[in-house]
Design a protein around this motif. Structure first.
Motif, PDB file in Angstrom:
ATOM      1  N   HIS A 217      -9.971  -8.013  17.028  1.00 26.48           N
ATOM      2  CA  HIS A 217      -9.118  -6.848  16.967  1.00 26.48           C
ATOM      3  C   HIS A 217     -10.032  -5.775  16.492  1.00 26.48           C
ATOM      4  N   SER A 218      -9.655  -4.304  16.696  1.00 25.75           N
ATOM      5  CA  SER A 218     -10.295  -3.204  16.327  1.00 25.75           C
ATOM      6  C   SER A 218     -10.873  -3.282  14.816  1.00 25.75           C
ATOM      7  N   PRO A 219     -12.046  -2.808  14.568  1.00 21.15           N
ATOM      8  CA  PRO A 219     -12.287  -2.585  13.285  1.00 21.15           C
ATOM      9  C   PRO A 219     -11.553  -2.004  12.066  1.00 21.15           C
ATOM     10  N   LEU A 220     -10.953  -0.925  12.941  1.00 19.35           N
ATOM     11  CA  LEU A 220      -9.777  -0.215  12.024  1.00 19.35           C
ATOM     12  C   LEU A 220      -8.592  -1.187  11.689  1.00 19.35           C
ATOM     13  N   GLY A 221      -8.309  -1.930  12.576  1.00 17.75           N
ATOM     14  CA  GLY A 221      -7.136  -2.808  12.543  1.00 17.75           C
ATOM     15  C   GLY A 221      -7.701  -3.711  11.444  1.00 17.75           C
ATOM     16  N   VAL A 222      -8.606  -4.394  11.505  1.00 19.82           N
ATOM     17  CA  VAL A 222      -8.998  -5.224  10.415  1.00 19.82           C
ATOM     18  C   VAL A 222      -9.143  -4.745   9.010  1.00 19.82           C
ATOM     19  N   ALA A 223      -9.669  -3.549   9.034  1.00 23.14           N
ATOM     20  CA  ALA A 223     -10.010  -2.903   7.661  1.00 23.14           C
ATOM     21  C   ALA A 223      -8.532  -2.634   7.276  1.00 23.14           C
ATOM     22  N   LEU A 224      -7.616  -2.306   7.999  1.00 19.57           N
ATOM     23  CA  LEU A 224      -6.207  -1.989   7.478  1.00 19.57           C
ATOM     24  C   LEU A 224      -5.594  -3.102   6.703  1.00 19.57           C
ATOM     25  N   VAL A 225      -5.838  -4.531   7.529  1.00 17.65           N
ATOM     26  CA  VAL A 225      -5.524  -5.702   6.835  1.00 17.65           C
ATOM     27  C   VAL A 225      -6.157  -6.038   5.704  1.00 17.65           C
ATOM     28  N   THR A 226      -7.490  -5.607   5.914  1.00 15.80           N
ATOM     29  CA  THR A 226      -8.143  -5.830   4.162  1.00 15.80           C
ATOM     30  C   THR A 226      -7.708  -5.038   3.459  1.00 15.80           C
ATOM     31  N   LEU A 227      -7.624  -3.924   3.664  1.00 22.71           N
ATOM     32  CA  LEU A 227      -6.717  -2.890   2.596  1.00 22.71           C
ATOM     33  C   LEU A 227      -5.539  -3.169   2.072  1.00 22.71           C
TER      34      LEU A 227
ATOM     35  N   ALA B 101     -10.387   1.729   1.156  1.00 20.47           N
ATOM     36  CA  ALA B 101      -9.641   2.911   1.404  1.00 20.47           C
ATOM     37  C   ALA B 101     -10.743   3.982   2.089  1.00 20.47           C
ATOM     38  N   LEU B 102     -11.848   3.778   1.452  1.00 19.58           N
ATOM     39  CA  LEU B 102     -13.153   4.680   1.915  1.00 19.58           C
ATOM     40  C   LEU B 102     -13.328   4.367   3.461  1.00 19.58           C
ATOM     41  N   MET B 103     -13.292   3.064   3.590  1.00 17.39           N
ATOM     42  CA  MET B 103     -14.004   2.410   4.960  1.00 17.39           C
ATOM     43  C   MET B 103     -13.096   2.899   6.203  1.00 17.39           C
ATOM     44  N   VAL B 104     -11.437   2.698   5.717  1.00 16.60           N
ATOM     45  CA  VAL B 104     -10.514   3.101   6.654  1.00 16.60           C
ATOM     46  C   VAL B 104     -10.699   4.589   7.167  1.00 16.60           C
TER      47      VAL B 104
ATOM     48  N   GLU C  73      -0.127   5.349   1.453  1.00 11.48           N
ATOM     49  CA  GLU C  73      -0.776   6.528   1.255  1.00 11.48           C
ATOM     50  C   GLU C  73      -1.886   6.814   2.521  1.00 11.48           C
ATOM     51  N   SER C  74      -2.667   5.646   2.378  1.00 11.47           N
ATOM     52  CA  SER C  74      -3.645   5.498   3.552  1.00 11.47           C
ATOM     53  C   SER C  74      -3.205   5.317   4.839  1.00 11.47           C
ATOM     54  N   VAL C  75      -2.275   4.666   5.028  1.00  7.08           N
ATOM     55  CA  VAL C  75      -1.556   4.704   6.623  1.00  7.08           C
ATOM     56  C   VAL C  75      -1.095   6.081   6.770  1.00  7.08           C
ATOM     57  N   GLN C  76      -0.172   6.552   5.821  1.00  9.02           N
ATOM     58  CA  GLN C  76       0.350   7.888   6.195  1.00  9.02           C
ATOM     59  C   GLN C  76      -0.552   8.821   6.343  1.00  9.02           C
ATOM     60  N   ALA C  77      -1.580   8.900   5.790  1.00  7.66           N
ATOM     61  CA  ALA C  77      -2.718   9.975   6.258  1.00  7.66           C
ATOM     62  C   ALA C  77      -3.325   9.714   7.731  1.00  7.66           C
ATOM     63  N   LEU C  78      -3.124   8.444   8.021  1.00  5.94           N
ATOM     64  CA  LEU C  78      -3.801   8.196   9.547  1.00  5.94           C
ATOM     65  C   LEU C  78      -2.499   8.461  10.438  1.00  5.94           C
ATOM     66  N   SER C  79      -1.480   8.154  10.231  1.00  7.05           N
ATOM     67  CA  SER C  79      -0.375   8.248  11.420  1.00  7.05           C
ATOM     68  C   SER C  79       0.763   7.992  10.787  1.00  7.05           C
ATOM     69  N   ARG C  80       1.740   9.336  10.952  1.00  9.69           N
ATOM     70  CA  ARG C  80       3.246   8.919  10.658  1.00  9.69           C
ATOM     71  C   ARG C  80       3.987   8.216  11.333  1.00  9.69           C
ATOM     72  N   GLU C  81       3.803   8.148  12.718  1.00  8.54           N
ATOM     73  CA  GLU C  81       4.409   7.063  13.709  1.00  8.54           C
ATOM     74  C   GLU C  81       4.100   5.655  13.220  1.00  8.54           C
ATOM     75  N   GLY C  82       2.612   5.275  12.977  1.00  9.59           N
ATOM     76  CA  GLY C  82       2.121   4.100  12.567  1.00  9.59           C
ATOM     77  C   GLY C  82       2.798   3.712  11.281  1.00  9.59           C
ATOM     78  N   PHE C  83       3.010   4.656  10.477  1.00  5.51           N
ATOM     79  CA  PHE C  83       3.733   4.235   9.044  1.00  5.51           C
ATOM     80  C   PHE C  83       4.793   3.709   9.319  1.00  5.51           C
ATOM     81  N   ALA C  84       5.686   4.755  10.063  1.00  2.27           N
ATOM     82  CA  ALA C  84       7.195   4.156  10.491  1.00  2.27           C
ATOM     83  C   ALA C  84       7.233   2.757  11.152  1.00  2.27           C
ATOM     84  N   LYS C  85       6.309   2.507  11.821  1.00  2.00           N
ATOM     85  CA  LYS C  85       6.384   0.917  12.634  1.00  2.00           C
ATOM     86  C   LYS C  85       6.105  -0.169  11.552  1.00  2.00           C
TER      87      LYS C  85
END
Ligand code: FE2
Ligand code: FE2
Length: 309
Positions: A149-159, A204-207, A288-300
Motif C-alpha cells: 500500500h501507499s507509504p502514507l496509508g502505511v504511515a497512518l496505520v503506524t500512527l 505524526a511528523l512523517m504523516v 487530529e492528524s487524520v482531520q488535518a489531512l482530510s475531513r472526508e477521510g476522517f468521516a470514513k
C-alpha cells in the motif's frame, strides 16, 4: 496539498527525550527475571477474560497469559512492517534536516530492538507456560501485504498503532487499579511504551511530510489504503481468537463445548477489536492528524471505528 499541516512536535525535542531512555533487551528478560505465571500479565481492560462465565478463575488466568503472549507477538508482527517504512522514509529525506535523519534512524533502531525483545519474550513465555500457543503470521507475509500500500496509508496505520500503545499503557497498565499483574511483564510494557512515546510524535511528523506533496485524490487513496489494512488486520485478529481457543483447550486440559467456545469467541473478538483497532482509530492525537489531512477521510474512518469501540 489540501491538508492543513500543524507542526506540533520538533525533532530536537524528540531527540532530547529519546536520549533519556536507554535500555537493552537483556535488561528486561533473562534467567534472573522470570515471568510469574501465578499472576495475570495483562490488565483486564486489555484481556477481557473475567466476564467469561464458562471458565474458572484459573482458566481465565490461563487465557490472560495466552492474551499476553499474543499481545506482544502482535506488536512484534506490526513492527516488521513499521521498520521498513521508517527506513524507506529516512532514505527519502536524506540529510537535509540532520536532526530528522537522526531521529528516524533512532526510531528504526528501537523498532528492531523491540522485534528482538518480543522474540526473546516468546521464547521465555513458551518455556514457562508449558503449552504451545499458536499465533498468526508469518510476520513477513503480513508485512508484504501491508507494504504493497501507499507509504502514507502505511504511515497512518503506524500512527494508529503508536498512539494505541500510549493509550494502553497510560489508561490500563500504569495505574492498573490494584490488579496484581506480573511485574516483569509490566516492566516490559513500560520500557516499550517509553520509546513508543517518541515514535508516536515522529510518525505524526512523517504523516505530515508524506502528505505535503500529495493532492486530495492521493490523500483519499491513502485513507482507503489505511482502511484496507485495518480490515485485513481485523481478519487476522479473528483468526488469532480461533488460535487462542485451541491454545486454551490445551492449557486447561479439557475440550470446550460449542456453547462455551461461542461465548469466549464473542467476548474475545470484541476485546481484540477494541484493544487493537478502536483504541487507535479513536485516539485524539490520531484523530487530529487524520482531520488535518482530510475531513472526508476522517468521516470514513470514524464510521468504521464505531464498529470496534
Ligand atoms: Fe515498538
Ligand atoms: Fe513504535
Amino acid at each position: 496539498m489540501t491538508a492543513t499541516v500543524i507542526a506540533k512536535h520538533s525533532y530536537a525535542d524528540i531527540l532530547k527525550d529519546a536520549a533519556k531512555i536507554n535500555w537493552r533487551v537483556e535488561d528486561l528478560l533473562g534467567a534472573d527475571k522470570p515471568l510469574d505465571f501465578s499472576k495475570p500479565f495483562l490488565p483486564e481492560a486489555l484481556a477481557h477474560t473475567r466476564a467469561i462465565t464458562c471458565l474458572t478463575a484459573d482458566e481465565q488466568l490461563a487465557l490472560n497469559h495466552i492474551r499476553g503472549n499474543s499481545y506482544l507477538h502482535l506488536f512484534g508482527l506490526v513492527e516488521e512492517f513499521i521498520l521498513p517504512l521508517v527506513v524507506e522514509h529516512v532514505q527519502s529525506i536524506g540529510c537535509v534536516n540532520i536532526e530528522a535523519t537522526q531521529a528516524y534512524l533512532g526510531f528504526a533502531e528501537e523498532e528492531s530492538k523491540h522485534i528482538h525483545l518480543f522474540r526473546q519474550f516468546a521464547a521465555a513465555f513458551a518455556a514457562g507456560f508449558g503449552h504451545r500457543c499458536e499465533v498468526i503470521g508469518p510476520a513477513s507475509a503480513i508485512a508484504d501485504f501491508v507494504l504493497q500500500h501507499s507509504p502514507l496509508g502505511v504511515a497512518l496505520v503506524t500512527l494508529h498503532i503508536e498512539w494505541m500503545t500510549q493509550r494502553h499503557f497510560l489508561d490500563s497498565v500504569r495505574n492498573h487499579q490494584g490488579e496484581p499483574l506480573d511485574p516483569q511483564f509490566c516492566s516490559l510494557l513500560k520500557h516499550h511504551w517509553q520509546e513508543e512515546a517518541q515514535h508516536a510524535r515522529l510518525d505524526a511528523l512523517m504523516v505530515q511530510e508524506l502528505a505535503r506533496t500529495l493532492d486530495a485524490a492521493s490523500i483519499a487513496a491513502a485513507v482507503d489504503d489505511y482502511i484496507a489494512i485495518v480490515q485485513y488486520l481485523n481478519e487476522g485478529l479473528k483468526t488469532q481468537v480461533q488460535l487462542d481457543l485451541i491454545s486454551l483447550e490445551q492449557a486447561i486440559g479439557r475440550n470446550l463445548t460449542a456453547t462455551a467456545r461461542h461465548e469466549i469467541q464473542q467476548i474475545q473478538e470484541k476485546s481484540y477489536q477494541k484493544v487493537f483497532l478502536g483504541a487507535g482509530m479513536t485516539h485524539p492525537n490520531f484523530v487530529e492528524s487524520v482531520q488535518a489531512l482530510s475531513r472526508e477521510g476522517f468521516a470514513k474512518i470514524s464510521a468504521i471505528a464505531a464498529q470496534f469501540s
